[in-house]
Design an enzyme around this catalytic site. Structure first.
Site, mmCIF file in Angstrom:
data_model
loop_
_atom_site.group_PDB
_atom_site.id
_atom_site.type_symbol
_atom_site.label_atom_id
_atom_site.label_comp_id
_atom_site.label_asym_id
_atom_site.label_seq_id
_atom_site.Cartn_x
_atom_site.Cartn_y
_atom_site.Cartn_z
ATOM 1 N N VAL A 1 0.843 -1.192 0.000
ATOM 2 C CA VAL A 1 0.000 0.000 0.000
ATOM 3 C C VAL A 1 0.880 1.245 0.000
ATOM 4 O O VAL A 1 2.107 1.178 0.027
ATOM 5 C CB VAL A 1 -0.982 0.019 1.201
ATOM 6 C CG1 VAL A 1 -1.932 -1.170 1.144
ATOM 7 C CG2 VAL A 1 -0.252 0.062 2.528
ATOM 8 N N GLU B 1 3.109 4.445 0.682
ATOM 9 C CA GLU B 1 4.264 4.571 1.579
ATOM 10 C C GLU B 1 3.985 5.566 2.705
ATOM 11 O O GLU B 1 4.450 6.711 2.669
ATOM 12 C CB GLU B 1 5.509 4.989 0.792
ATOM 13 C CG GLU B 1 6.126 3.872 -0.029
ATOM 14 C CD GLU B 1 6.816 2.822 0.811
ATOM 15 O OE1 GLU B 1 7.938 3.036 1.280
ATOM 16 O OE2 GLU B 1 6.202 1.753 1.019
ATOM 17 N N LYS C 1 0.220 1.872 6.577
ATOM 18 C CA LYS C 1 0.698 0.491 6.704
ATOM 19 C C LYS C 1 0.347 -0.096 8.067
ATOM 20 O O LYS C 1 -0.060 -1.259 8.162
ATOM 21 C CB LYS C 1 2.204 0.422 6.428
ATOM 22 C CG LYS C 1 2.541 0.665 4.957
ATOM 23 C CD LYS C 1 4.025 0.598 4.703
ATOM 24 C CE LYS C 1 4.352 0.873 3.250
ATOM 25 N NZ LYS C 1 3.996 -0.210 2.340
ATOM 26 N N SER D 1 10.171 0.444 0.741
ATOM 27 C CA SER D 1 11.552 0.612 0.305
ATOM 28 C C SER D 1 12.281 1.644 1.155
ATOM 29 O O SER D 1 13.493 1.790 1.034
ATOM 30 C CB SER D 1 11.591 1.045 -1.161
ATOM 31 O OG SER D 1 10.927 2.283 -1.320
ATOM 32 N N HIS E 1 11.100 -6.181 -0.064
ATOM 33 C CA HIS E 1 10.937 -5.162 -1.098
ATOM 34 C C HIS E 1 11.360 -5.711 -2.454
ATOM 35 O O HIS E 1 12.528 -6.006 -2.685
ATOM 36 C CB HIS E 1 11.758 -3.916 -0.762
ATOM 37 C CG HIS E 1 11.667 -2.878 -1.822
ATOM 38 N ND1 HIS E 1 12.759 -2.495 -2.564
ATOM 39 C CD2 HIS E 1 10.622 -2.165 -2.286
ATOM 40 C CE1 HIS E 1 12.378 -1.581 -3.439
ATOM 41 N NE2 HIS E 1 11.086 -1.368 -3.289
#
Length: 142
Positions: A49, A51, A56, A78, A99
């Site tokens: 979802v 960033e 999250k 990331s 990732h």
């Protein structure tokens, strides 16, 4: 919901058209009508979802309440802290970052990065799973 199902089925077609290796489990991808149906029997749950730590955390809070107690929870972040994302979970030991390096259907690398609370079993299980899908997981130390 139908739009999401149609999108997921379109992704399956895209993966097949992109010649994703058969071992990558393309044939087992399916769509679910609810988050509960999607995660209730999953051994691994991969999230991708927006960033945002808050987004999250909210999504993983919902997933944690619905999935198996032994499911490994993977964030595709990331740049965000795995430790911070997992900090609101009741079981942060099962959280790890996985990732996928893009474009994921062409690049086999996946960065694995545990958080401070990640248990010792999470990373090896994710490594074995990703390797079985034709990916090349690499462990990140920072």
């Amino acid at each position: 919901i139908q739009t999401g199902v149609d999108c997921a089925l379109g992704l399956v077609k895209f993966l097949r058209d992109a010649n994703v290796p058969p071992g990558a489990s393309v044939g087992t991808i399916s769509a679910a009508a609810s988050l509960e149906d999607a995660v209730k029997d999953a051994e691994f749950v991969f999230e991708a979802v927006f960033e945002s730590v808050e987004v999250k955390q909210k999504v993983f809070g919902e997933i944690e309440a619905l999935c198996r107690p032994d499911a490994i929870l993977c964030t595709n972040t990331s740049s965000l802290s795995v430790t911070e994302i997992a900090s609101k979970l009741k079981t942060p030991e099962r959280m790890i970052a996985a990732h996928f390096i893009g474009p994921a259907h062409l690049v086999p690398l996946v960065e694995l990065c545990p958080g401070n609370a990640s248990g010792p079993g999470a990373a090896p299980k994710v490594h074995v799973f990703l390797t079985s899908c034709g990916k090349k997981p690499i462990f990140m130390k920072k």
